[in-house]
Design an enzyme around this catalytic site. Structure first.
Site, PDB file in Angstrom:
ATOM      1  N   HIS A 176       2.719   8.320 -29.116  1.00 36.00           N
ATOM      2  CA  HIS A 176       2.319   9.284 -30.070  1.00 36.00           C
ATOM      3  C   HIS A 176       1.700  10.478 -29.080  1.00 36.00           C
ATOM      4  O   HIS A 176       1.881  10.370 -27.953  1.00 36.00           O
ATOM      5  CB  HIS A 176       1.244   8.796 -30.803  1.00 36.00           C
ATOM      6  CG  HIS A 176       1.417   7.605 -31.732  1.00 36.00           C
ATOM      7  ND1 HIS A 176       2.475   7.425 -32.659  1.00 36.00           N
ATOM      8  CD2 HIS A 176       1.265   6.326 -31.282  1.00 36.00           C
ATOM      9  CE1 HIS A 176       2.424   6.104 -32.859  1.00 36.00           C
ATOM     10  NE2 HIS A 176       1.711   5.420 -32.200  1.00 36.00           N
ATOM     11  N   THR A 221      -4.213   5.505 -14.095  1.00 36.68           N
ATOM     12  CA  THR A 221      -3.676   6.839 -14.866  1.00 36.68           C
ATOM     13  C   THR A 221      -3.291   7.868 -14.146  1.00 36.68           C
ATOM     14  O   THR A 221      -2.797   8.961 -14.304  1.00 36.68           O
ATOM     15  CB  THR A 221      -4.860   7.263 -15.828  1.00 36.68           C
ATOM     16  OG1 THR A 221      -6.019   7.698 -15.078  1.00 36.68           O
ATOM     17  CG2 THR A 221      -5.120   6.262 -16.938  1.00 36.68           C
ATOM     18  N   LYS A 222      -3.704   7.764 -12.606  1.00 34.94           N
ATOM     19  CA  LYS A 222      -3.307   8.794 -11.670  1.00 34.94           C
ATOM     20  C   LYS A 222      -2.780   8.021 -10.332  1.00 34.94           C
ATOM     21  O   LYS A 222      -2.702   6.878 -10.208  1.00 34.94           O
ATOM     22  CB  LYS A 222      -4.794   9.213 -11.164  1.00 34.94           C
ATOM     23  CG  LYS A 222      -5.673   9.883 -12.093  1.00 34.94           C
ATOM     24  CD  LYS A 222      -5.812  11.434 -11.899  1.00 34.94           C
ATOM     25  CE  LYS A 222      -6.622  12.085 -12.949  1.00 34.94           C
ATOM     26  NZ  LYS A 222      -7.077  11.736 -14.332  1.00 34.94           N
ATOM     27  N   ARG A 236      -9.761   3.329  -9.908  1.00 37.25           N
ATOM     28  CA  ARG A 236     -10.652   4.205  -8.796  1.00 37.25           C
ATOM     29  C   ARG A 236     -10.173   3.401  -7.222  1.00 37.25           C
ATOM     30  O   ARG A 236     -10.200   2.204  -7.450  1.00 37.25           O
ATOM     31  CB  ARG A 236     -12.186   4.538  -8.663  1.00 37.25           C
ATOM     32  CG  ARG A 236     -12.516   5.200 -10.087  1.00 37.25           C
ATOM     33  CD  ARG A 236     -12.374   6.281 -10.006  1.00 37.25           C
ATOM     34  NE  ARG A 236     -13.044   7.232 -11.379  1.00 37.25           N
ATOM     35  CZ  ARG A 236     -12.181   7.860 -11.966  1.00 37.25           C
ATOM     36  NH1 ARG A 236     -11.094   8.294 -11.714  1.00 37.25           N
ATOM     37  NH2 ARG A 236     -12.878   8.519 -13.026  1.00 37.25           N
ATOM     38  N   LYS A 239     -10.351   0.325  -1.805  1.00 37.86           N
ATOM     39  CA  LYS A 239     -10.072   0.221  -0.280  1.00 37.86           C
ATOM     40  C   LYS A 239      -8.852   0.960   0.029  1.00 37.86           C
ATOM     41  O   LYS A 239      -8.104   1.384  -0.719  1.00 37.86           O
ATOM     42  CB  LYS A 239      -9.727  -1.379  -0.145  1.00 37.86           C
ATOM     43  CG  LYS A 239     -11.139  -2.320  -0.211  1.00 37.86           C
ATOM     44  CD  LYS A 239     -10.525  -3.746   0.315  1.00 37.86           C
ATOM     45  CE  LYS A 239     -11.696  -4.562   0.139  1.00 37.86           C
ATOM     46  NZ  LYS A 239     -11.661  -5.994   0.419  1.00 37.86           N
TER      47      LYS A 239
HETATM   48  C1  LIG Z   1      -7.513  -6.376  -5.846  1.00 37.21           C
HETATM   49  C2  LIG Z   1      -7.947  -7.658  -4.992  1.00 37.21           C
HETATM   50  C3  LIG Z   1      -7.020  -8.482  -4.608  1.00 37.21           C
HETATM   51  C4  LIG Z   1      -9.044  -7.103  -4.029  1.00 37.21           C
HETATM   52  O1  LIG Z   1      -9.625  -8.263  -3.545  1.00 37.21           O
HETATM   53  P1  LIG Z   1     -10.800  -7.918  -2.265  1.00 37.21           P
HETATM   54  O2  LIG Z   1      -9.848  -7.098  -1.010  1.00 37.21           O
HETATM   55  O3  LIG Z   1     -11.184  -9.434  -1.884  1.00 37.21           O
HETATM   56  O4  LIG Z   1     -11.672  -7.018  -2.994  1.00 37.21           O
HETATM   57  P2  LIG Z   1     -13.296  -7.121  -3.050  1.00 37.21           P
HETATM   58  O5  LIG Z   1     -13.725  -8.320  -3.729  1.00 37.21           O
HETATM   59  O6  LIG Z   1     -13.748  -6.977  -1.442  1.00 37.21           O
HETATM   60  O7  LIG Z   1     -13.630  -5.911  -3.945  1.00 37.21           O
HETATM   61  C5  LIG Z   1     -13.778  -4.479  -3.408  1.00 37.21           C
HETATM   62  C6  LIG Z   1     -14.452  -3.708  -4.415  1.00 37.21           C
HETATM   63  O8  LIG Z   1     -13.647  -3.446  -5.730  1.00 37.21           O
HETATM   64  C7  LIG Z   1     -14.097  -4.032  -6.687  1.00 37.21           C
HETATM   65  N1  LIG Z   1     -13.054  -4.769  -7.582  1.00 37.21           N
HETATM   66  C8  LIG Z   1     -12.203  -5.693  -6.906  1.00 37.21           C
HETATM   67  N2  LIG Z   1     -11.323  -6.311  -7.785  1.00 37.21           N
HETATM   68  C9  LIG Z   1     -11.697  -5.499  -9.132  1.00 37.21           C
HETATM   69  C10 LIG Z   1     -11.202  -5.561 -10.515  1.00 37.21           C
HETATM   70  N3  LIG Z   1     -10.188  -6.321 -10.537  1.00 37.21           N
HETATM   71  N4  LIG Z   1     -11.659  -4.804 -11.352  1.00 37.21           N
HETATM   72  C11 LIG Z   1     -12.965  -4.031 -10.867  1.00 37.21           C
HETATM   73  N5  LIG Z   1     -13.203  -3.845  -9.725  1.00 37.21           N
HETATM   74  C12 LIG Z   1     -12.938  -4.618  -8.923  1.00 37.21           C
HETATM   75  C13 LIG Z   1     -15.246  -5.115  -6.276  1.00 37.21           C
HETATM   76  O9  LIG Z   1     -16.028  -5.399  -7.202  1.00 37.21           O
HETATM   77  C14 LIG Z   1     -15.684  -4.447  -4.951  1.00 37.21           C
HETATM   78  O10 LIG Z   1     -16.611  -3.357  -5.476  1.00 37.21           O
HETATM   79  P3  LIG Z   1     -17.890  -2.957  -4.519  1.00 37.21           P
HETATM   80  O11 LIG Z   1     -17.323  -2.527  -3.231  1.00 37.21           O
HETATM   81  O12 LIG Z   1     -18.371  -2.036  -5.326  1.00 37.21           O
HETATM   82  O13 LIG Z   1     -18.505  -4.104  -4.367  1.00 37.21           O
HETATM   83  C15 LIG Z   1      -8.757  -8.543  -6.321  1.00 37.21           C
HETATM   84  O14 LIG Z   1      -9.978  -7.933  -6.589  1.00 37.21           O
HETATM   85  C16 LIG Z   1      -8.116  -8.887  -7.410  1.00 37.21           C
HETATM   86  O15 LIG Z   1      -7.887  -7.876  -8.299  1.00 37.21           O
HETATM   87  N6  LIG Z   1      -7.418 -10.160  -7.515  1.00 37.21           N
HETATM   88  C17 LIG Z   1      -6.668 -10.568  -8.539  1.00 37.21           C
HETATM   89  C18 LIG Z   1      -5.238 -10.441  -8.299  1.00 37.21           C
HETATM   90  C19 LIG Z   1      -4.207 -10.980  -9.321  1.00 37.21           C
HETATM   91  O16 LIG Z   1      -4.173 -10.653 -10.519  1.00 37.21           O
HETATM   92  N7  LIG Z   1      -3.670 -12.086  -9.029  1.00 37.21           N
HETATM   93  C20 LIG Z   1      -2.777 -12.757  -9.835  1.00 37.21           C
HETATM   94  C21 LIG Z   1      -1.522 -13.441  -9.212  1.00 37.21           C
HETATM   95  S1  LIG Z   1      -0.490 -12.237  -8.496  1.00 37.21           S
END
Ligand SMILES: CC(C)(COP(=O)(O)OP(=O)(O)OC[C@H]1O[C@@H](n2cnc3c(N)ncnc32)[C@H](O)[C@@H]1OP(=O)(O)O)[C@@H](O)C(=O)NCCC(=O)NCCS
Length: 246
Positions: A176, A221-222, A236, A239
């Site tokens: 939409h 979105t970006k 956002r 890392k």
């Molecule tokens: C993306 C990901 C791998 C990063 O892991 P990581 O490198 O250990 O990241 P960290 O735990 O050090 O997090 C870094 C920051 O991002 C934030 N963050 C991490 N994952 C987040 C998420 N899914 N949503 C919101 N914030 C998140 C953490 O709170 C942390 O914030 P801070 O610096 O303010 O404390 C992990 O967070 C993730 O999403 N894992 C799920 C992966 C998945 O879906 N696997 C399914 C099979 S493929």
């Protein structure tokens, strides 16, 4: 989930791994496969492979679970450079992998194209909806895990070696309009070796750079630069310059 996932190919079945099993066991295995619908899957795969190549090619370029709902318009293009596996993917999690989930849907509208640029696996329940005159291209060794949706009204390109997790949604359109005249459909480009976490959503116009990681549940979105990890809603950068391990 990892790239170690054992994908189930058209030329190999689970029971073939036990080629040396006793005769009775082998027949039991065949009977089990027939009853579980594997025979139907092979028949459907032969149909789609012949439709694709115009002749029977081995190994089958398309291996599809029999429950998959295919809807490919006569003027649509389905291009498979190596092999497309639909509805079969065994993960290392649990004993039964992802069997028994929802059926797959593959839809390509009139003039649309689905281009599989190598070996691609779409897990159970994955829905691929390519609209009329739209294009979806997926690169070699990329896989999409269970129940994710790829919704393409215009153009979506996914690079090679990408891991797209469960319940992910990619949509290049809002369907939409909020503002009159505003663009509600824009190309999505996913680079190579991108990891998209579970329940993430990638919206219109986004480009994700090579090796980037989209955290679980992120709403993107970006644009995301190469090697960045993005998380949250709206996503956002959390890392930078990472290298994730498949
Ligand atoms: C993306 C990901 C791998 C990063 O892991 P990581 O490198 O250990 O990241 P960290 O735990 O050090 O997090 C870094 C920051 O991002 C934030 N963050 C991490 N994952 C987040 C998420 N899914 N949503 C919101 N914030 C998140 C953490 O709170 C942390 O914030 P801070 O610096 O303010 O404390 C992990 O967070 C993730 O999403 N894992 C799920 C992966 C998945 O879906 N696997 C399914 C099979 S493929």
């Amino acid at each position: 989930m990892s790239m170690m996932d054992k994908t189930f190919t058209g030329s190999q079945t689970r029971s073939e791994a036990g080629a040396s099993e006793p005769r009775v066991g082998r027949w039991q295995g065949i009977l089990r496969r027939v009853l579980s619908g594997d025979a139907l899957s092979y028949l459907k795969s032969i149909y789609w492979s012949v439709r694709l190549r115009g002749k029977l090619a081995m190994p089958l370029p398309v291996f599809t679970h029999w429950k998959t709902r295919w809807s490919v318009a006569r003027t649509a293009n389905l291009i498979v450079r190596d092999r497309l596996v639909v509805g079969r993917m065994e993960t290392q999690i649990g004993q039964n992998g992802q069997e028994g989930l929802d059926s797959n849907v593959i839809q390509i509208g009139a003039g649309g194209s689905l281009e599989i640029d190598g070996f691609v696996t779409l897990g159970p329940g994955v829905r691929v909806l390519v609209g009329p005159n739209a294009r979806l291209k997926i690169g070699d060794r990329s896989y999409v895990t269970a129940n994710s949706k790829l919704i393409v009204k215009s153009d979506v390109e996914i690079g090679s070696g990408c891991a797209i997790s469960w319940d992910v949604q990619l949509m290049d359109t809002d369907f939409h309009h909020i503002a009159q005249g505003a663009q509600n459909t824009q190309k999505i480009t996913i680079g190579n070796n991108v990891w998209i976490g579970s329940r993430a959503m990638i919206l219109k116009g986004v480009t994700v750079g090579d090796g980037a990681v989209i955290a679980a549940g992120a709403v993107v979105t970006k644009d995301v630069a190469a090697g960045q990890v993005v998380a949250g809603n709206p996503a956002r950068v959390v890392k930078e310059q990472v290298r994730w391990v498949p």
